[in-house]
Design an enzyme around this catalytic site. Structure first.
Site, short mmCIF file in Angstrom:
data_model
loop_
_atom_site.label_atom_id
_atom_site.label_comp_id
_atom_site.label_asym_id
_atom_site.label_seq_id
_atom_site.Cartn_x
_atom_site.Cartn_y
_atom_site.Cartn_z
N GLY A 128 -9.21 -7.89 -0.84
CA GLY A 128 -7.91 -8.10 -0.24
C GLY A 128 -7.40 -9.52 -0.39
N GLY A 163 -13.42 -3.21 0.06
CA GLY A 163 -14.78 -2.69 0.13
C GLY A 163 -15.08 -1.68 -0.97
N ARG A 202 0.82 -1.22 0.00
CA ARG A 202 0.00 0.00 0.00
C ARG A 202 0.85 1.26 0.00
NH1 ARG A 202 -4.86 -2.18 3.85
NH2 ARG A 202 -6.25 -2.69 2.13
N LYS A 208 -18.63 -15.16 1.76
CA LYS A 208 -20.05 -14.97 2.04
C LYS A 208 -20.86 -14.46 0.85
CE LYS A 208 -21.12 -13.25 6.26
NZ LYS A 208 -21.02 -12.16 7.26
#
Ligand code: ADP
Ligand code: MG
Length: 394
Positions: free
Chosen positions: A351, A374, A36, A199
């Site tokens: 990620g 996200g 990052r 999920k």
């Protein structure tokens, strides 16, 4: 509409606040994955070359917002920067106030001041105008290059930029926007989406949006079992989201209506215990009692690869199995390689998916590996990101 970038600002001699995403892992006081940091160096270096006085600010982890917490300090990032920029980088333990303002005034052109974790201040998470006013005192100009935070309304990405004449994007955000806009606005067909991961519930809005755009969706990972359950397949003790079964059925019906092909696994790698269990490959789609699916099987890999061969555009979120464990990583690695080899425009978000691509060693074959988990999901779901919307147009 294209957003203004750091190239549209006159940086010489100015104090430039750059909101970055330095939310990096630290082991024993040392940054253990600097991806990052590295991905925003082009923006930082450009500002330094143009004679800016650079103020870098980020959050790291989830501190309580009640002041300093050692485990979330930016100090390890400062040490990383120090290694690279030597005597031209400074650190402020304070996020706001007289002391840090004085430090920004003392900066010379081509120097950097890193400030402590923004979330040590409770205002950061609360879209707080008072906190924004205090941050505003630290600089003359504003640049946002923290793509991974743009789906949130945190003060430094959403409230603060509105206090400048011309808040702009850094090069990382410019690149992220470019790729996502390309696939959203005008994707080359065939357009294939690959969805996996933990999920279903996380990914419903993404699936719904993709159904209006893609030609096919390949579903693997834990979420596949909920879809298989909806087709009355035996799934043993695989992960199941019972309350999502009906919706999964509806989504498949909707896909059929729209002529979107949905490919589910036709075989699986299964085990009776995740650690030191018996590992088997099923002969067909059903999973025996007492076993759980942990990766897609060889037939499924062939089917998915066949679909990817013709693709011109691919978006992928979520690994095909528990790829962190080597025995269950073949499916994810095979699919990562197939995407890298297909010669298509490929975007990977999430990620764990990015980590899987690195594990597969095919990072450079992917057009764009998003730095936002996200944020990339919201983009693919067709939503606007608050932190990008608030930036000035070109
Ligand atoms: P991303 O971070 O790329 O968005 P997710 O967080 O949605 O991806 O999902 C990643 C997680 O899903 C990984 O930790 C992986 O182990 C898990 N996973 C994938 N397949 C399975 C499976 N069959 N059973 C249990 N967990 C799985
Ligand atoms: Mg994840």
């Amino acid at each position: 509409m294209a957003k203004a970038t750091i190239k549209d600002l006159d940086l010489k001699g100015k104090r430039v606040f750059i909101r970055v995403d330095f939310n990096v892992p630290v082991t024993n006081g040392v940054v253990s994955d600097d991806n990052r940091i590295v991905s925003v160096l082009p923006t930082i270096n450009y500002a330094l070359e143009k004679g800016a006085k650079v103020i870098l600010a980020s959050h790291r982890g989830r501190p309580k917002g009640e002041g300093f917490e050692e485990q979330y300090s930016m100090m390890p990032v400062y040490l990383w920067l120090k290694n690279k920029y030597e005597d031209n980088v400074f650190f402020s333990k304070k996020v706001i106030g007289e002391d840090v303002i004085a430090k920004t005034d003392e900066l010379k052109e081509g120097q950097i001041l890193l400030i402590e974790n923004l979330r040590f201040e409770k205002g950061e998470k609360k879209s707080d105008p008072e906190f924004a006013k205090e941050l505003r005192k630290l600089s003359d100009l504003y640049v946002n290059d923290a793509f991974g935070t743009c789906h949130r309304k945190d003060t430094s990405v959403y409230v603060l930029p509105a206090l400048y004449d011309k808040p702009v994007a850094g090069f990382l955000i410019e690149k992220e926007i470019h790729y996502f806009e390309t696939v959203l606005a005008d994707p080359k067909k065939p357009y294939v989406a690959i969805l996996g991961g933990a999920k279903v519930s996380d990914k419903i809005p993404v699936i719904e949006n993709l159904l209006t755009r893609v030609d096919s969706i390949l579903i693997g990972g834990a979420m596949a079992y909920t879809f298989l359950k909806a087709k009355d397949v035996e799934i043993g003790k695989s992960i199941l989201e019972m309350d999502m079964v009906e919706l999964a059925g509806d989504l498949m019906a909707k896909a059929e209506e729209k002529g979107v092909k949905i490919l589910l696994p036709v075989d699986h790698v299964v085990t009776n215990k995740i650690e030191d269990g018996r590992i088997e490959i099923t002969s067909d789609v059903s999973i025996p009692d007492g076993f759980m699916g942990v990766d897609i099987g060889p037939e499924t890999i062939v089917n998915f690869k066949e679909e990817l061969k013709m693709a011109e555009t691919v978006v992928w979120n979520g690994p095909m199995g528990i790829f962190e464990i080597d025995e269950f990583s073949s499916g994810t690695i095979a699919i990562a390689s197939a995407v890298a080899e297909c010669g298509c425009t490929s975007i990977i978000g999430g990620g764990d998916s990015a980590a899987a691509v690195r594990k597969a060693g095919v990072f450079s074959g992917i057009s764009h590996v998003s730095t936002g988990g996200g944020a990339s999901m919201e983009y693919l779901a067709g939503k606007k990101l608050p932190g990008i919307e608030v930036l000035a147009d070109k």
